[in-house]
Design a protein around this motif. Structure first.
Motif, mmCIF file in Angstrom:
data_model
loop_
_atom_site.group_PDB
_atom_site.id
_atom_site.type_symbol
_atom_site.label_atom_id
_atom_site.label_comp_id
_atom_site.label_asym_id
_atom_site.label_seq_id
_atom_site.Cartn_x
_atom_site.Cartn_y
_atom_site.Cartn_z
ATOM 1 N N VAL A 44 0.811 -1.138 0.067
ATOM 2 C CA VAL A 44 0.134 0.025 -0.084
ATOM 3 C C VAL A 44 0.882 1.301 -0.073
ATOM 4 O O VAL A 44 0.854 2.189 -0.579
ATOM 5 N N MET A 45 1.913 1.278 0.994
ATOM 6 C CA MET A 45 2.772 2.693 1.029
ATOM 7 C C MET A 45 3.504 2.819 -0.275
ATOM 8 O O MET A 45 3.764 3.851 -0.835
ATOM 9 N N THR A 46 3.958 1.524 -1.190
ATOM 10 C CA THR A 46 4.741 1.642 -2.246
ATOM 11 C C THR A 46 3.855 2.332 -3.098
ATOM 12 O O THR A 46 4.475 3.303 -3.978
ATOM 13 N N VAL A 47 2.719 1.690 -3.393
ATOM 14 C CA VAL A 47 1.927 2.313 -4.221
ATOM 15 C C VAL A 47 1.531 3.906 -3.995
ATOM 16 O O VAL A 47 1.400 4.792 -4.835
ATOM 17 N N VAL A 48 1.249 4.468 -2.691
ATOM 18 C CA VAL A 48 0.981 5.818 -2.284
ATOM 19 C C VAL A 48 2.020 6.506 -2.730
ATOM 20 O O VAL A 48 1.954 7.537 -3.157
ATOM 21 N N LEU A 49 3.423 6.061 -2.397
ATOM 22 C CA LEU A 49 4.670 6.921 -2.525
ATOM 23 C C LEU A 49 5.073 6.937 -4.028
ATOM 24 O O LEU A 49 5.274 8.072 -4.622
ATOM 25 N N TYR A 50 4.822 5.718 -4.649
ATOM 26 C CA TYR A 50 5.261 5.896 -6.025
ATOM 27 C C TYR A 50 4.068 6.637 -7.022
ATOM 28 O O TYR A 50 4.442 7.418 -7.863
ATOM 29 N N SER A 51 2.906 6.661 -6.592
ATOM 30 C CA SER A 51 1.578 7.303 -7.063
ATOM 31 C C SER A 51 2.003 9.059 -6.995
ATOM 32 O O SER A 51 1.839 9.642 -7.755
ATOM 33 N N MET A 52 2.404 9.233 -5.473
ATOM 34 C CA MET A 52 2.867 10.476 -5.249
ATOM 35 C C MET A 52 3.981 11.172 -6.028
ATOM 36 O O MET A 52 3.798 12.286 -6.777
ATOM 37 N N GLY A 53 4.871 10.541 -6.251
ATOM 38 C CA GLY A 53 6.033 10.825 -6.958
ATOM 39 C C GLY A 53 5.814 11.018 -8.525
ATOM 40 O O GLY A 53 6.355 12.068 -9.128
ATOM 41 N N MET A 54 5.111 10.098 -9.146
ATOM 42 C CA MET A 54 4.673 10.366 -10.186
ATOM 43 C C MET A 54 3.650 11.476 -10.498
ATOM 44 O O MET A 54 3.599 12.286 -11.517
ATOM 45 N N PHE A 55 2.830 11.634 -9.647
ATOM 46 C CA PHE A 55 1.841 12.906 -9.454
ATOM 47 C C PHE A 55 2.707 14.092 -9.888
ATOM 48 O O PHE A 55 2.304 15.045 -10.516
ATOM 49 N N PHE A 56 3.599 14.306 -8.988
ATOM 50 C CA PHE A 56 4.462 15.321 -9.134
ATOM 51 C C PHE A 56 5.819 15.417 -9.971
ATOM 52 O O PHE A 56 6.574 16.400 -9.946
ATOM 53 N N LEU A 57 5.925 14.421 -10.703
ATOM 54 C CA LEU A 57 7.002 14.223 -11.720
ATOM 55 C C LEU A 57 6.445 14.701 -13.032
ATOM 56 O O LEU A 57 6.973 15.638 -13.767
ATOM 57 N N VAL A 58 5.494 13.891 -13.493
ATOM 58 C CA VAL A 58 4.839 14.295 -14.806
ATOM 59 C C VAL A 58 3.565 15.251 -14.822
ATOM 60 O O VAL A 58 3.823 16.015 -15.954
ATOM 61 N N GLY A 59 3.048 15.518 -13.841
ATOM 62 C CA GLY A 59 1.922 16.545 -13.641
ATOM 63 C C GLY A 59 2.664 17.780 -14.012
ATOM 64 O O GLY A 59 1.896 18.753 -14.871
ATOM 65 N N PRO A 60 3.825 18.529 -13.310
ATOM 66 C CA PRO A 60 4.376 19.769 -13.912
ATOM 67 C C PRO A 60 4.507 20.056 -15.424
ATOM 68 O O PRO A 60 4.800 21.069 -15.588
ATOM 69 N N TYR A 61 4.564 18.763 -16.170
ATOM 70 C CA TYR A 61 4.839 19.155 -17.451
ATOM 71 C C TYR A 61 3.511 19.928 -18.281
ATOM 72 O O TYR A 61 3.816 20.442 -19.352
ATOM 73 N N ALA A 62 2.615 19.887 -17.807
ATOM 74 C CA ALA A 62 1.227 20.613 -18.016
ATOM 75 C C ALA A 62 1.686 22.039 -18.006
ATOM 76 O O ALA A 62 1.517 22.817 -18.945
ATOM 77 N N ALA A 63 2.360 22.338 -16.855
ATOM 78 C CA ALA A 63 2.939 23.838 -16.806
ATOM 79 C C ALA A 63 3.822 24.276 -17.646
ATOM 80 O O ALA A 63 4.191 25.181 -18.186
ATOM 81 N N LEU A 64 4.892 23.016 -17.505
ATOM 82 C CA LEU A 64 6.100 23.303 -18.393
ATOM 83 C C LEU A 64 5.929 23.940 -19.803
ATOM 84 O O LEU A 64 6.561 24.483 -20.511
ATOM 85 N N LEU A 65 5.206 22.873 -20.363
ATOM 86 C CA LEU A 65 4.996 22.973 -21.995
ATOM 87 C C LEU A 65 4.328 24.444 -22.202
ATOM 88 O O LEU A 65 4.736 24.749 -23.154
ATOM 89 N N PHE A 66 3.401 24.741 -21.610
ATOM 90 C CA PHE A 66 2.788 25.996 -21.836
ATOM 91 C C PHE A 66 3.804 27.150 -21.539
ATOM 92 O O PHE A 66 3.906 28.275 -21.889
ATOM 93 N N LEU A 67 4.414 26.923 -20.588
ATOM 94 C CA LEU A 67 5.596 28.098 -19.964
ATOM 95 C C LEU A 67 6.667 28.248 -21.238
ATOM 96 O O LEU A 67 6.882 29.205 -21.608
ATOM 97 N N MET A 68 7.050 26.983 -22.042
ATOM 98 C CA MET A 68 8.007 27.169 -22.912
ATOM 99 C C MET A 68 7.447 27.902 -24.036
ATOM 100 O O MET A 68 8.107 28.729 -24.608
ATOM 101 N N GLY A 69 6.083 27.793 -24.430
ATOM 102 C CA GLY A 69 5.380 28.648 -25.576
ATOM 103 C C GLY A 69 5.567 30.139 -25.150
ATOM 104 O O GLY A 69 5.730 31.052 -26.109
ATOM 105 N N GLU A 70 5.502 30.319 -23.654
ATOM 106 C CA GLU A 70 5.283 31.810 -23.463
ATOM 107 C C GLU A 70 6.747 32.221 -23.365
ATOM 108 O O GLU A 70 6.954 33.632 -23.268
ATOM 109 N N CYS A 71 7.669 31.701 -23.371
ATOM 110 C CA CYS A 71 9.364 32.319 -23.310
ATOM 111 C C CYS A 71 9.827 32.664 -24.340
ATOM 112 O O CYS A 71 10.710 33.294 -24.586
ATOM 113 N N TYR A 72 9.122 32.512 -25.740
ATOM 114 C CA TYR A 72 9.720 32.940 -26.882
ATOM 115 C C TYR A 72 8.596 33.699 -27.753
ATOM 116 O O TYR A 72 7.378 33.591 -27.606
#
Length: 470
Positions: free
Chosen positions: A359-387
């Motif tokens: 249970v804790m492995t799934v919770v911590l792994y899911s939390m890690g992935m939530f905050f690892l790949v989730g920021p790409y939604a902001a990152l990709l849009f930020l990249m468009g705004e930079c240029y």
């Protein structure tokens, strides 16, 4: 593509019927229908680009068995494909800045279809490397999407999307986990029936449908005007170019797009974001691409359970895109990315260093992935705004291409550590979690972007962005 004279006047000056303070971008507003259609088609195209990209990795063992390749041959083929993919992605940006966003989107989705279809005809490793490198056109889809939607949202009549553009884009970028799940499901269902060749052939049809749908999209007004400026400069009509640029508060292009992204105004963000992409993909390679290996080898989970756990983890990861897209609109995209990746580092570190049950492995792994790949939604849009408009696609695709060097170096490093006797837990900790932490630090050096646009297009210009000095 030049702008029709009826759309963009060949010479500057305030058009009849408008006052001197009227925003000229008012003449180029994109309808609600066109805005939402472009968003939907972008999501569909990205889902199937990821589907094709992940399908190859999923079916590589089937190809290896069919051609009786050794493990070293299969690994070598995958590495060479990553290198070829990076070169293809790098070439897409300048092409899109020259030919247009609409044509660029047609090229990327066509590349997805061609790569899938030709993969079905594979007969040796060299051929496979060549055709799968074309898949870089599909991987560049996310950068072309962010370029197109960034510009469309800036001049859209859709006030709801303009106010929540980061959140709306996060739904589009969420096509990554959706495409990943789709590839896994289709491979499981179709491989026993049609074989790996049939799986790749069937993957071409959705891409062809999306290609036909995308032909109905319109070019962005920003690209049309930037193209008009380039034409005037090329024809030596510098005064007209200067006047037109002044009317829209733009600058006439002086350098090639690739030189522009390393010009003083953009250099710092280009370098910081490149390093962020490279090192963050250490984490993507370890915890996403090799995720089942981490669960099996580092945490002692059996393979069948690891597959089930990974499905749950990817569903949670999709919600991460939505959260970070919303938070980026509210708290600033750079800030949200930095906090998200730092939390991801902590979650994966705890998961790898503590004795955790299922249970804790799934919770911590899911939390890690939530905050690892989730920021790409902001990152990709930020990249468009930079240029600026005339180098936006080049900048976005250049940064996106930095994922491949990160994936290659991470894979080689993990392999070397394991060969030297390092445990999977330690290798994943130092390469995966360590890479995410370095990418977090790199993001701190990215300048925050102040976007010169408003929900009311009468108030301020919407054709460009400005980089804040703090």
């Amino acid at each position: 593509m030049n702008v029709p004279e009826s759309t963009v006047p060949p010479t500057a000056g305030t058009p009849a019927g408008t006052g001197p303070t009227t925003n000229p971008w008012r003449r180029h507003l994109v309808s609600v229908r066109e805005t939402r259609k472009g968003t939907l088609f972008a999501l569909m195209a990205w889902v199937f680009a990821v589907y094709d990209f992940i399908l190859f990795g999923t079916l590589l063992p089937a190809l290896q068995a069919d051609f009786t390749w050794s493990a070293a041959t299969a690994t070598g083929v995958a590495t060479l494909i990553s290198i070829g993919t990076a070169f293809v992605v790098l070439g897409v940006g300048p092409l899109v800045d020259r030919l247009g966003r609409r044509r660029g989107m047609l090229i990327t989705v066509a590349g997805t279809a061609v790569a899938s279809g030709l993969t079905a005809l594979t007969f040796n490793p060299a051929y496979l490397v060549a055709v799968r490198s074309l898949g870089g056109l599909g991987l560049a889809e996310q950068s072309v999407n962010t370029t197109y939607l960034n510009e469309i949202y800036a001049v859209s009549e859709d006030a709801a999307i303009k106010k929540r553009r980061g959140f709306v884009y996060s739904i589009v970028q969420g096509g990554w986990p959706l495409g990943t799940l789709l590839a896994a499901a289709f491979a499981a269902l179709l491989l026993p029936v049609v074989g790996w060749r049939g799986c790749f052939l069937l993957a071409t049809f959705p891409a062809i449908v999306i290609l036909l749908l995308r032909r109905t999209l319109k070019e962005t007004p920003q690209f049309q005007i930037a193209s008009r400026l380039r034409t005037l400069v090329k024809e030596g009509r510098t005064e007209e170019a200067r006047s037109l640029a002044a009317e829209y508060e733009l600058e006439a292009p002086e350098h090639t797009p690739l030189r522009q992204i390393f010009a003083p105004a953009a250099r710092r963000n280009t370098i910081a974001l490149s390093l962020a992409w490279i090192f963050n993909w250490f984490g993507i390679q370890v915890f996403s691409v090799l995720g089942t290996s981490v669960l099996v080898q580092a945490k002692g989970v059996d393979f069948a359970s690891a597959l089930g756990m990974f499905i749950i983890i990817n569903v949670v990861a999709f919600t991460g895109y939505l959260f970070h897209g919303w938070a980026g609109d509210r708290f600033g995209r750079r800030n949200v990315i930095v906090v998200g990746w730092f939390v991801s580092t902590v979650a994966f570190t705890l998961m790898l260093t503590l004795q955790t049950g299922t249970v804790m492995t799934v919770v911590l792994y899911s939390m890690g992935m939530f905050f690892l790949v989730g920021p790409y939604a902001a990152l990709l849009f930020l990249m468009g705004e930079c240029y600026d408009t005339d180098c936006r696609a080049t900048g976005a695709t250049f940064l996106g291409a930095m994922s491949q060097p990160g994936a290659i170096v991470a894979g080689i490093t993990v392999t070397a550590l394991l060969a030297a006797g390092t445990s999977w837990s330690a290798a994943a900790l130092w390469v995966g979690a360590g890479g995410i932490l370095v990418s977090t630090v790199a993001m701190l050096f990215c300048r925050r972007v102040a976007v010169l646009e408003s929900i009311d297009p009468e108030l301020v210009p919407v054709g460009a962005t400005a980089v804040a000095t703090h």
